[in-house]
Scaffold this active site. Structure first.
Site, PDB file in Angstrom:
ATOM      1  N   ARG A 151       0.851  -1.183   0.000  1.00 58.69           N
ATOM      2  CA  ARG A 151       0.000   0.000   0.000  1.00 58.69           C
ATOM      3  C   ARG A 151       0.893   1.242   0.000  1.00 58.69           C
ATOM      4  O   ARG A 151       2.054   1.188   0.400  1.00 58.69           O
ATOM      5  CB  ARG A 151      -0.899   0.022   1.237  1.00 58.69           C
ATOM      6  CG  ARG A 151      -1.868  -1.143   1.350  1.00 58.69           C
ATOM      7  CD  ARG A 151      -2.712  -1.009   2.609  1.00 58.69           C
ATOM      8  NE  ARG A 151      -3.695  -2.081   2.741  1.00 58.69           N
ATOM      9  CZ  ARG A 151      -3.504  -3.200   3.419  1.00 58.69           C
ATOM     10  NH1 ARG A 151      -2.346  -3.399   4.057  1.00 58.69           N
ATOM     11  NH2 ARG A 151      -4.442  -4.123   3.490  1.00 58.69           N
ATOM     12  N   LYS A 175      -2.467  -1.892   7.816  1.00 59.65           N
ATOM     13  CA  LYS A 175      -3.631  -1.369   8.523  1.00 59.65           C
ATOM     14  C   LYS A 175      -3.743  -2.011   9.897  1.00 59.65           C
ATOM     15  O   LYS A 175      -3.460  -3.185  10.073  1.00 59.65           O
ATOM     16  CB  LYS A 175      -4.895  -1.640   7.713  1.00 59.65           C
ATOM     17  CG  LYS A 175      -4.971  -0.839   6.418  1.00 59.65           C
ATOM     18  CD  LYS A 175      -6.278  -1.100   5.688  1.00 59.65           C
ATOM     19  CE  LYS A 175      -6.393  -0.244   4.443  1.00 59.65           C
ATOM     20  NZ  LYS A 175      -7.669  -0.472   3.725  1.00 59.65           N
ATOM     21  N   ARG A 248      -0.257  -1.955  -7.032  1.00 60.54           N
ATOM     22  CA  ARG A 248      -0.650  -2.981  -6.061  1.00 60.54           C
ATOM     23  C   ARG A 248      -1.698  -3.918  -6.677  1.00 60.54           C
ATOM     24  O   ARG A 248      -1.601  -5.149  -6.552  1.00 60.54           O
ATOM     25  CB  ARG A 248      -1.194  -2.308  -4.806  1.00 60.54           C
ATOM     26  CG  ARG A 248      -1.768  -3.249  -3.738  1.00 60.54           C
ATOM     27  CD  ARG A 248      -2.109  -2.436  -2.488  1.00 60.54           C
ATOM     28  NE  ARG A 248      -3.056  -3.090  -1.623  1.00 60.54           N
ATOM     29  CZ  ARG A 248      -2.718  -3.956  -0.662  1.00 60.54           C
ATOM     30  NH1 ARG A 248      -1.461  -4.295  -0.486  1.00 60.54           N
ATOM     31  NH2 ARG A 248      -3.656  -4.478   0.115  1.00 60.54           N
ATOM     32  N   HIS A 271      -4.169  -8.595   3.647  1.00 56.75           N
ATOM     33  CA  HIS A 271      -5.578  -8.545   4.002  1.00 56.75           C
ATOM     34  C   HIS A 271      -5.851  -9.312   5.291  1.00 56.75           C
ATOM     35  O   HIS A 271      -6.934  -9.251   5.831  1.00 56.75           O
ATOM     36  CB  HIS A 271      -6.434  -9.104   2.861  1.00 56.75           C
ATOM     37  CG  HIS A 271      -6.444  -8.217   1.660  1.00 56.75           C
ATOM     38  ND1 HIS A 271      -6.833  -8.659   0.420  1.00 56.75           N
ATOM     39  CD2 HIS A 271      -6.106  -6.917   1.499  1.00 56.75           C
ATOM     40  CE1 HIS A 271      -6.749  -7.665  -0.452  1.00 56.75           C
ATOM     41  NE2 HIS A 271      -6.303  -6.596   0.179  1.00 56.75           N
TER      42      HIS A 271
END
Length: 308
Positions: A151, A175, A248, A271
């Site tokens: 990212r 994240k 990406r 993820h």
């Protein structure tokens, strides 16, 4: 709009009110008029032409009918917004007890597929010979985006120690402050080695751990990366505007096309936390590396230097 019906007259009255009292723009009024004309048309098919006879069931029917006619989720959301505004007006006048459009939702629009480069376009972008300090840095960034599926914020947040050149790995913080370790392809390693050599030319960069820095020696910003990639896309005459997430997405698309291994791609994209996911899927890192080696069009991971 069926000007003789009670509903049509009420709509006209509301639009006049918006124009005179709320100073609504001609564009807004035209949009409301189009959407509420659809309401009149659909409800007329059910014999409903009076504002006070409209209930939530009638509004849900209208949404379903318009959806069958081909209206998408966004168009239906706008339609419902117009309906809510219209009925709110008559609730405020005391002519309706409740707004029948409240609580009625539009179907979700199908998620737009991400834009990607094909393999030839990726090569067109990345097979460049950098002519300046900045271009050496930019090539390393682009190779790393495409090689490892990072990212934008992850790449900007990288520090020197996060990169393991000997192991051809990079550890990123994604994240939720979750970390993952992903492979780095051979061509990306070469570009990064070149960048690290040139990074030494910037004396101010010695005071920051950031992997990618500006000519002032500060960590490169998200906005700066976006602007540099857009510029390279224009210079390479790509058909679409280049942005970091496109690289990406291209990484994910190309590895998945070659391997069919969705779980491994999910792991590499971050993820899910890599170490946690390995516990449940029994996917060890060696398997992840093998999938990467076999699948990525620019990977050919740097193996043991003794084998070269």
């Amino acid at each position: 709009m069926g000007a003789g019906t009670r509903l049509a007259r009420d709509i006209g009255s509301w639009l006049d009110y918006l124009e005179a009292t709320r100073r609504a723009s001609p564009h807004t009024l035209a949009a409301y008029r189009r959407d509420l004309a659809l309401l009149v048309s659909v409800l007329a098919e059910r014999g409903i032409d009076d504002t006070v006879r409209i209930d939530a069931h009638a509004i849900r029917h209208a949404v379903s009918a318009l959806h069958r006619r081909g209206l998408g989720g966004r168009s239906l959301q706008r339609f419902l917004s117009a309906c809510r505004g219209f009925f709110n007006h008559f609730v405020s006048l005391g002519q309706l007890g409740a707004n029948p459009a409240l609580g009625v939702s539009a179907p979700k629009s199908p998620r737009k597929l991400p834009t990607t480069l094909d393999v030839d376009q990726a090569a067109q972008l990345l097979d460049l010979e950098p002519a300046s300090w900045e271009e050496v840095r930019d090539k390393a960034m682009m190779e790393l985006f495409y090689s490892s599926g990072l990212r934008l914020a992850e790449l900007c947040g990288l520090d020197g120690p996060d990169l393991d050149l000997a192991g051809a790995l990079v550890t990123v913080t994604g994240k939720g402050a979750k970390t993952r370790t992903v492979p780095v392809g051979k061509l990306a390693i070469a570009a990064l080695e070149h960048w690290l050599e040139r990074r030494l030319d910037c004396a101010r960069a010695m005071h920051t751990p950031a992997l990618f820095v500006t000519s002032r020696g500060t960590r490169i910003s998200v906005r700066a990366v976006q602007k540099r990639l857009a510029q390279h896309g224009r210079e390479r005459q790509l058909a679409q505007r280049l942005h970091p997430h496109m690289l990406r997405h291209s990484f994910a698309s190309h590895v998945l096309e070659s391997s069919g291994d969705l779980r491994s791609v999910q792991e590499m994209l971050g993820h899910a936390n890599l170490s946690t996911t390995q516990i449940y899927t029994h996917l060890d890192f060696q398997h992840l590396a093998r999938v990467y080696d076999a699948a990525h069009p620019r990977a050919a991971r740097k193996r043991n230097r003794d084998e070269d």
